[in-house]
Write a protein that holds these residues in place. Structure first.
Motif, PDB file in Angstrom:
ATOM      1  N   GLU A  32       0.831  -1.211   0.000  1.00  0.00           N
ATOM      2  CA  GLU A  32       0.000   0.000   0.000  1.00  0.00           C
ATOM      3  C   GLU A  32       0.860   1.253   0.000  1.00  0.00           C
ATOM      4  OE1 GLU A  32      -2.761  -0.321   3.234  1.00  0.00           O
ATOM      5  OE2 GLU A  32      -4.170  -1.523   2.043  1.00  0.00           O
ATOM      6  N   GLU A  38      -7.813  -3.008  -3.157  1.00  0.00           N
ATOM      7  CA  GLU A  38      -9.111  -3.451  -3.648  1.00  0.00           C
ATOM      8  C   GLU A  38     -10.071  -2.284  -3.849  1.00  0.00           C
ATOM      9  OE1 GLU A  38      -9.516  -6.164  -5.028  1.00  0.00           O
ATOM     10  OE2 GLU A  38     -11.686  -6.026  -5.341  1.00  0.00           O
ATOM     11  N   LYS A  39      -9.969  -1.308  -2.949  1.00  0.00           N
ATOM     12  CA  LYS A  39     -10.917  -0.199  -3.052  1.00  0.00           C
ATOM     13  C   LYS A  39     -10.629   0.659  -4.292  1.00  0.00           C
ATOM     14  CE  LYS A  39     -13.323   3.178  -0.376  1.00  0.00           C
ATOM     15  NZ  LYS A  39     -13.016   4.390   0.375  1.00  0.00           N
ATOM     16  N   TYR A  40      -9.337   0.765  -4.629  1.00  0.00           N
ATOM     17  CA  TYR A  40      -8.945   1.499  -5.848  1.00  0.00           C
ATOM     18  C   TYR A  40      -9.548   0.791  -7.064  1.00  0.00           C
ATOM     19  CZ  TYR A  40      -5.717   3.456  -9.416  1.00  0.00           C
ATOM     20  OH  TYR A  40      -5.171   4.065 -10.533  1.00  0.00           O
ATOM     21  N   GLN A  61     -12.170  -1.230  -7.163  1.00  0.00           N
ATOM     22  CA  GLN A  61     -13.632  -1.130  -7.188  1.00  0.00           C
ATOM     23  C   GLN A  61     -14.092   0.277  -7.586  1.00  0.00           C
ATOM     24  OE1 GLN A  61     -15.487  -3.613  -7.376  1.00  0.00           O
ATOM     25  NE2 GLN A  61     -13.909  -5.078  -6.748  1.00  0.00           N
ATOM     26  N   THR A  62     -13.385   1.287  -7.074  1.00  0.00           N
ATOM     27  CA  THR A  62     -13.767   2.664  -7.409  1.00  0.00           C
ATOM     28  C   THR A  62     -13.608   2.900  -8.904  1.00  0.00           C
ATOM     29  OG1 THR A  62     -13.013   3.348  -5.254  1.00  0.00           O
ATOM     30  CG2 THR A  62     -13.315   5.095  -6.856  1.00  0.00           C
ATOM     31  N   ARG A 116     -16.297   1.155 -10.850  1.00  0.00           N
ATOM     32  CA  ARG A 116     -17.540   1.929 -10.747  1.00  0.00           C
ATOM     33  C   ARG A 116     -17.498   3.123 -11.709  1.00  0.00           C
ATOM     34  NH1 ARG A 116     -18.883   6.336  -7.967  1.00  0.00           N
ATOM     35  NH2 ARG A 116     -16.939   6.366  -6.821  1.00  0.00           N
ATOM     36  N   HIS A 143     -17.540  10.893  -2.779  1.00  0.00           N
ATOM     37  CA  HIS A 143     -16.326  10.214  -3.229  1.00  0.00           C
ATOM     38  C   HIS A 143     -15.155  11.156  -3.485  1.00  0.00           C
ATOM     39  CE1 HIS A 143     -18.810   6.695  -3.708  1.00  0.00           C
ATOM     40  NE2 HIS A 143     -19.610   7.332  -4.533  1.00  0.00           N
ATOM     41  N   GLN A 183     -11.410  10.863  -1.526  1.00  0.00           N
ATOM     42  CA  GLN A 183     -10.620   9.684  -1.886  1.00  0.00           C
ATOM     43  C   GLN A 183     -10.200   9.735  -3.359  1.00  0.00           C
ATOM     44  OE1 GLN A 183      -9.735   6.475   0.130  1.00  0.00           O
ATOM     45  NE2 GLN A 183      -8.337   7.050  -1.533  1.00  0.00           N
ATOM     46  N   SER A 184     -11.116  10.164  -4.228  1.00  0.00           N
ATOM     47  CA  SER A 184     -10.808  10.201  -5.655  1.00  0.00           C
ATOM     48  C   SER A 184      -9.716  11.221  -5.975  1.00  0.00           C
ATOM     49  CB  SER A 184     -12.054  10.524  -6.467  1.00  0.00           C
ATOM     50  OG  SER A 184     -12.986   9.500  -6.327  1.00  0.00           O
ATOM     51  N   TRP A 212      -6.333   9.646  -4.960  1.00  0.00           N
ATOM     52  CA  TRP A 212      -5.841   8.661  -5.928  1.00  0.00           C
ATOM     53  C   TRP A 212      -5.664   9.239  -7.334  1.00  0.00           C
ATOM     54  CZ3 TRP A 212      -9.682   4.396  -4.087  1.00  0.00           C
ATOM     55  CH2 TRP A 212      -9.084   3.642  -3.069  1.00  0.00           C
TER      56      TRP A 212
END
Lengths: 250, 318
Positions: free
Chosen positions: B10, B31-33, B35-36, B39, B210, B213-214, B217
């Motif tokens: 990470e 994983e969240k990256y 999934q985002t 989406r 969102h 976080q967006s 990243w």
């Protein structure tokens, strides 16, 4: 001669106009994204061809009429496309059967039109045949997939070929304008294409495990402006803006 | 993998984002990256294909052959964008069928703007000018996004979108030079599409779940409010140039911020449409679901034919 040439051009171009309009109805509703894009692309090719033909026809007419006047401001009885191309988008089998039965003719016709003494028509044919060879490959491939696919697809494509077969003979009729243009070395003698057309169509149908329809009863009239009832609705959409807002620029 | 190893990965990942490295499909990612991104990219792909419907609806009625050809080409481009975006999302481990399933069940969203009806020819102009215009602003910001396949798809898409926007504006320009009926048609389209276009940038920053976080990243590079302001500042002079009036009585140049102040956006309407109760939500979904369901037998036939061909080939090889 000028008037006959004008009529002759419309006889070619109206087929692309009406088939292009039918394919344009499908946009966003195809069975997959790829077929959706392909059908839109085919419609785009056909309208591109239509513009070249009508621009030339407008020049021949020599008055102030434009490509849009020719496309959108004629009455129902003045459109001279064959009955085949105006048939509705009943389902994907009908769409592909209609396309295939027309594409085979269209390809063979353009091959001959390239040899026309009329340099503009021969140039349009040379440009269009590249597009139409793709259309023919696309529709032939689908005839094979649907014919030799599942039981359901086989039965659907069989029914659509059987139903549309009645409109194929008209492709090979000569109008008065056609005859004049054939004599001038400008037009294509479509009667000479007929045997090869049915041979080639039969080959693809056989490959698709489909029987060649045996019916000998054929419909005609499109080339004289006597259409099926479907055409009126198609024209109502095609002409809507030009009729509702006459004499405006867009 | 131990917790410590994951923590290390990470940290390395975050460091790459900070360095502006592109993340590629085979690279490790949280994983969240993943999934985002699934989406957002699938939502973007769905917007392209649902967006074909309001414009597709005018292909058969386009007022001239030139316009018809241009509209067909535009809608075809949108289908193409849908294809690359679905492919970009597939690199993250989801199939196109799964994405369609999410769209059809209502789990996945698409841009709400396409839930407004395209009623007149001028709407083809307004959609190109405003909707593609707003989309470009969002998408230019995404050309620098951290996920490689998405960033590359965006570069290609932006080129075509800017062409669409000019084409839309040119439709409006022509109408504004035309008869009174044509001018009225153009103004009416602007009136109906202006506010929904502003809503395309999403909720205000303090209400956007969102955004933080967006931004971290680099999936987003500018906030919703910044992008919205940029769109307004760019579009107002374009409207003035062709004699159209932005339907906002509070719109006023603010010399201090070097941008326009604008009136309140109707967020109740925004949420109503997002939640599925806009003017055309049901029709758009019905059109997509019908196309899919009615196409099942065609896709099955293609699959069955391909299998038969494969078997024939294998038999020949033996």
């Amino acid at each position: 001669m000028k008037e006959q040439l004008y009529k002759y051009i419309l006889g070619i171009a109206d087929n692309s106009l009406i088939l292009g309009q039918r394919m344009g109805e499908l946009c966003g509703h195809g069975p997959s994204l790829e077929t959706d894009i392909a059908c839109t692309n085919i419609s785009l090719d056909l309208f591109g061809q239509v513009r070249s033909y009508y621009q030339y026809a407008a020049k021949i007419a020599g008055d102030n009429r434009t490509e849009d006047d020719i496309a959108m401001l004629r009455k129902e009885r003045e459109y001279v496309n064959v009955l085949l191309v105006e048939q509705p988008n009943t389902d994907f089998a009908y769409i592909m059967a209609r396309h295939f039965l027309f594409d085979m003719y269209h390809y063979m016709f353009l091959q001959e039109l390239q040899k026309s003494q009329d340099l503009t028509l021969s140039a349009i044919a040379t440009k269009s045949i590249k597009e139409v060879s793709y259309h023919l490959r696309f529709s032939s491939d689908w005839i094979k997939r649907l014919g030799d696919g599942t039981e359901e697809s086989h039965s659907r494509i069989k029914n659509s070929i059987d139903d549309l077969w009645t409109y194929t003979d008209e492709l090979f009729h000569l109008t008065d304008a056609d005859k004049v243009m054939v004599n001038e070395g400008v037009g294509v003698d479509v009667t000479k294409l007929k045997d090869t057309y049915y041979t080639k169509v039969s080959e693809i149908l056989q490959e698709a495990t489909l029987e060649v329809p045996e019916s000998k009863y054929f419909q005609k009239g499109g080339k004289q402006g006597i259409h099926t009832e479907h055409l009126g609705y198609l024209l109502a959409e095609l002409q809507y803006m030009q009729r509702a807002y006459p004499n405006m620029e867009w | 993998m131990s917790e410590e190893q994951i923590k290390n990965l990470e940290e390395q990942f975050e460091a790459r984002i900070v360095r502006d490295d592109k993340i590629e499909p085979k690279d490790w990612m949280p994983e969240k990256y993943r999934q985002t991104h699934i989406r957002q990219i699938s939502q973007h792909a769905h917007s392209e294909i649902v967006g074909m419907l309001p414009e597709g609806n005018w292909i058969t009625r386009a007022p001239s052959l030139r316009r018809k050809v241009a509209l067909l080409a535009k809608v075809q481009d949108e289908g193409g964008h849908g294809l690359y975006l679905y492919s970009a999302a597939e690199t993250l481990g989801i199939s196109r069928d799964e994405m369609f399933e999410q769209l059809h069940s209502g789990k996945a969203k698409y841009s709400s703007i396409f839930n407004y009806p395209a009623l007149t020819w001028a709407d083809m102009g307004a959609i190109g000018w405003l909707v593609d215009g707003a989309a470009i602003i969002n998408q230019v910001a995404l050309c620098g996004t951290s996920y490689g396949p998405y960033a590359r798809a965006m570069v290609r898409i932006c080129k075509e979108e800017s062409f669409h926007q000019r084409q839309g504006y040119e439709i409006m320009l022509k109408l504004s030079e035309g008869a009174q009926e044509q001018k009225d048609m153009a103004q009416d389209a602007l009136n109906r599409f202006w506010w929904p276009s502003l809503m395309m940038f999403g909720p205000k920053d303090d209400e956007s779940p969102h955004t933080a976080q967006s931004m971290k990243w680099k999936l987003k590079r500018k906030t919703n409010d910044d992008l919205r302001q940029q769109f307004i500042d760019q579009t107002v002079p374009q409207a003035e140039l062709i004699g159209l009036t932005i339907p906002d009585p509070d719109l006023k140049w603010n010399e201090e911020k070097k941008g326009y102040d604008f009136g309140p956006i109707d967020w109740d309407e925004f949420w109503q449409v997002v939640k599925g109760h806009g003017p055309c939500n049901k029709e758009r979904m019905k059109a997509r679901v019908n196309a899919w369901e009615e196409g099942t037998w065609v896709r099955d036939a293609a699959m069955s034919y391909a299998e038969k061909q494969q078997k024939r080939k294998e038999k020949q090889a033996v």
